[in-house]
Design a protein around this motif. Structure first.
Motif, PDB file in Angstrom:
ATOM      1  N   THR A  82       4.286 -48.629  -5.747  1.00 32.05           N
ATOM      2  CA  THR A  82       3.555 -48.084  -4.628  1.00 32.05           C
ATOM      3  C   THR A  82       2.071 -48.308  -4.881  1.00 32.05           C
ATOM      4  O   THR A  82       1.679 -49.123  -5.709  1.00 32.05           O
ATOM      5  CB  THR A  82       3.961 -46.597  -4.419  1.00 32.05           C
ATOM      6  N   PRO A  86       0.705 -51.837  -2.510  1.00 31.60           N
ATOM      7  CA  PRO A  86       1.161 -52.663  -3.637  1.00 31.60           C
ATOM      8  C   PRO A  86       1.197 -54.159  -3.334  1.00 31.60           C
ATOM      9  O   PRO A  86       1.019 -54.975  -4.238  1.00 31.60           O
ATOM     10  CB  PRO A  86       2.566 -52.122  -3.930  1.00 31.60           C
ATOM     11  N   SER A 111       7.235 -49.035  -1.877  1.00 33.11           N
ATOM     12  CA  SER A 111       6.661 -48.359  -0.711  1.00 33.11           C
ATOM     13  C   SER A 111       5.482 -49.185  -0.240  1.00 33.11           C
ATOM     14  O   SER A 111       4.579 -49.481  -1.036  1.00 33.11           O
ATOM     15  CB  SER A 111       6.132 -46.961  -1.074  1.00 33.11           C
ATOM     16  N   ILE A 203       7.573 -36.839   7.992  1.00 36.90           N
ATOM     17  CA  ILE A 203       6.945 -36.135   6.864  1.00 36.90           C
ATOM     18  C   ILE A 203       5.866 -35.194   7.371  1.00 36.90           C
ATOM     19  O   ILE A 203       5.062 -35.564   8.233  1.00 36.90           O
ATOM     20  CB  ILE A 203       6.323 -37.172   5.890  1.00 36.90           C
ATOM     21  N   VAL A 205       2.392 -33.503   7.314  1.00 40.09           N
ATOM     22  CA  VAL A 205       1.111 -33.967   6.786  1.00 40.09           C
ATOM     23  C   VAL A 205       0.661 -33.005   5.684  1.00 40.09           C
ATOM     24  O   VAL A 205       0.755 -31.788   5.817  1.00 40.09           O
ATOM     25  CB  VAL A 205       0.068 -34.133   7.913  1.00 40.09           C
ATOM     26  N   SER A 339      -3.637 -42.240  -2.176  1.00 39.01           N
ATOM     27  CA  SER A 339      -3.695 -43.667  -2.481  1.00 39.01           C
ATOM     28  C   SER A 339      -3.972 -43.900  -3.957  1.00 39.01           C
ATOM     29  O   SER A 339      -3.591 -44.925  -4.513  1.00 39.01           O
ATOM     30  CB  SER A 339      -4.790 -44.328  -1.646  1.00 39.01           C
TER      31      SER A 339
END
Ligand code: SAM
Length: 343
Positions: A82, A86, A111, A203, A205, A339
């Motif tokens: 990831t 990536p 991912s 998902i 947040v 990130s």
């Protein structure tokens, strides 16, 4: 953790499967291979980017391989690549190939935001990649530009198609749902799962520094998502596509795929946590939230061998917290951007 404690652990029996202080077996390592990204999603990264880790600080593929060898020796079986993004890392397929050759590693996944997937997916598949998660928050180009602050929806959709064509399975789509930004698209994503063998995971947040201002307003609970998904068709609970990750899955009648929800705010998956993370600069991160980290890069660059690194993994198990303590609108202190941690 005190260095003395780490030294004690170094001497302990390498080879037993890893379990943390709460007896959770840790078999899954998420590896961030870069902190850089080619998108600037509003809830993740500022428009101007972040102070990037200097290239010399990023683990080389050899170093990642050494760490995964150590992790495999203490029971890690599954790795996910990831970032950052990536696929920005040059020749990622060669890293996949190295990791696939390690004894004990049974599963390699990725991912990605999908922008560069179509052009790389065949090489990745040939190198040993098994499955992929593509992050996609909207099916509308104007919104894609507003949320990701860069264009590219067509390329992401082409990447998803290419992944299915290349035989990666399952293909999962991760969608961060935000009130007023994309919550009216739940039904469109749900429809995708009726027609295609994809697993769309919605998902909640999460509060990070970047979205601290408006996370309270945009937050929608997984429970509300499920209620809204149920309103567009009968949903039955189903098993997820392999692995025991954080999502709960549901499917519409005759659908080829399924929808799932992931609820980091309501804490419902910490007790099943099976994972640790490796940051791009070589820190073993014990929990997505909270600053529980162990530097592996310094010992590795200082000549530490496999067993020593494996000992540091074992040491990490002692400080892996039982659960995170995320609260609406309150980013954890010194919270790294997702990130940087690898999402
Ligand atoms: N670039 C890759 C991707 O897009 O999947 C990997 C890294 S990205 C940080 C991993 C995931 O974290 C993405 O699905 C992204 O949507 C999610 N993410 C980032 N910040 C988030 C936040 N504040 N709340 C929820 N999810 C977040």
């Amino acid at each position: 953790m005190a260095l003395e404690t780490i030294d004690l652990i170094r001497g302990s029996g390498i080879g037993e499967p890893l379990a943390d202080a709460f007896r959770r077996p840790i078999t899954y390592l998420r590896i961030s291979v870069t902190d850089r990204c080619n998108l600037r999603c509003v809830y993740c990264m500022p428009e101007e980017g972040l102070p990037w880790i200097p290239k010399s600080g990023i683990l080389s593929y050899e170093e990642v391989e050494s760490i995964v060898r150590a992790a495999a020796s203490v029971g890690v079986r599954s790795v996910r690549l990831t970032g950052g993004e990536p696929l920005l890392r040059r020749d990622l397929a060669s890293l996949v190939e190295r990791l696939a050759a390690i004894d004990g590693i049974e599963d390699i996944s990725l991912s990605t935001n999908g922008l560069l997937l179509a052009e790389q997916v065949r090489a990745l598949r040939a190198a040993g990649l098994r499955r992929v998660n593509v992050s996609l928050d909207t099916l509308r180009e104007d919104r894609f530009k507003a949320i990701a602050r860069r264009p590219g929806l067509d390329r992401v959709l082409a990447g998803i198609d290419a992944a299915i064509d290349a035989g990666l399975a399952p293909v999962k789509i991760n969608c961060v749902v935000m009130r007023g930004r994309n919550d009216d698209e739940l039904a469109d994503f749900a429809d995708l799962t009726r027609r295609r063998e994809v697993f769309v995971r919605f998902i909640e947040v999460m509060p990070v520094v970047e979205n601290a201002e408006d996370q309270r307003e945009t937050y929608i609970s997984a429970q509300e998502m499920l209620e809204r998904l149920s309103a567009v068709g009968d949903l039955a609970a189903v098993d997820g596509p392999g692995g025991n990750g954080p999502a709960r899955y549901f499917a519409y009648a005759k659908a080829l795929g399924a929808v799932g929800v992931i609820s980091p705010l309501s804490h419902d998956y910490c007790e099943r946590c099976n994972r640790v993370r490796l940051t791009a600069d070589g820190r073993l991160r014990l929990c997505l939230f909270g600053d529980y980290e162990i530097d592996l890069r310094t010992p590795l660059r200082g000549g530490a061998g496999r067993d020593e690194i494996a000992g540091l993994f074992r040491g990490g198990m002692l400080i892996k917290p039982e659960r995170h303590h995320l609260r609406l609108g309150e980013p954890a202190s010194r919270m790294r951007a997702l990130s940087e941690i690898g999402g």
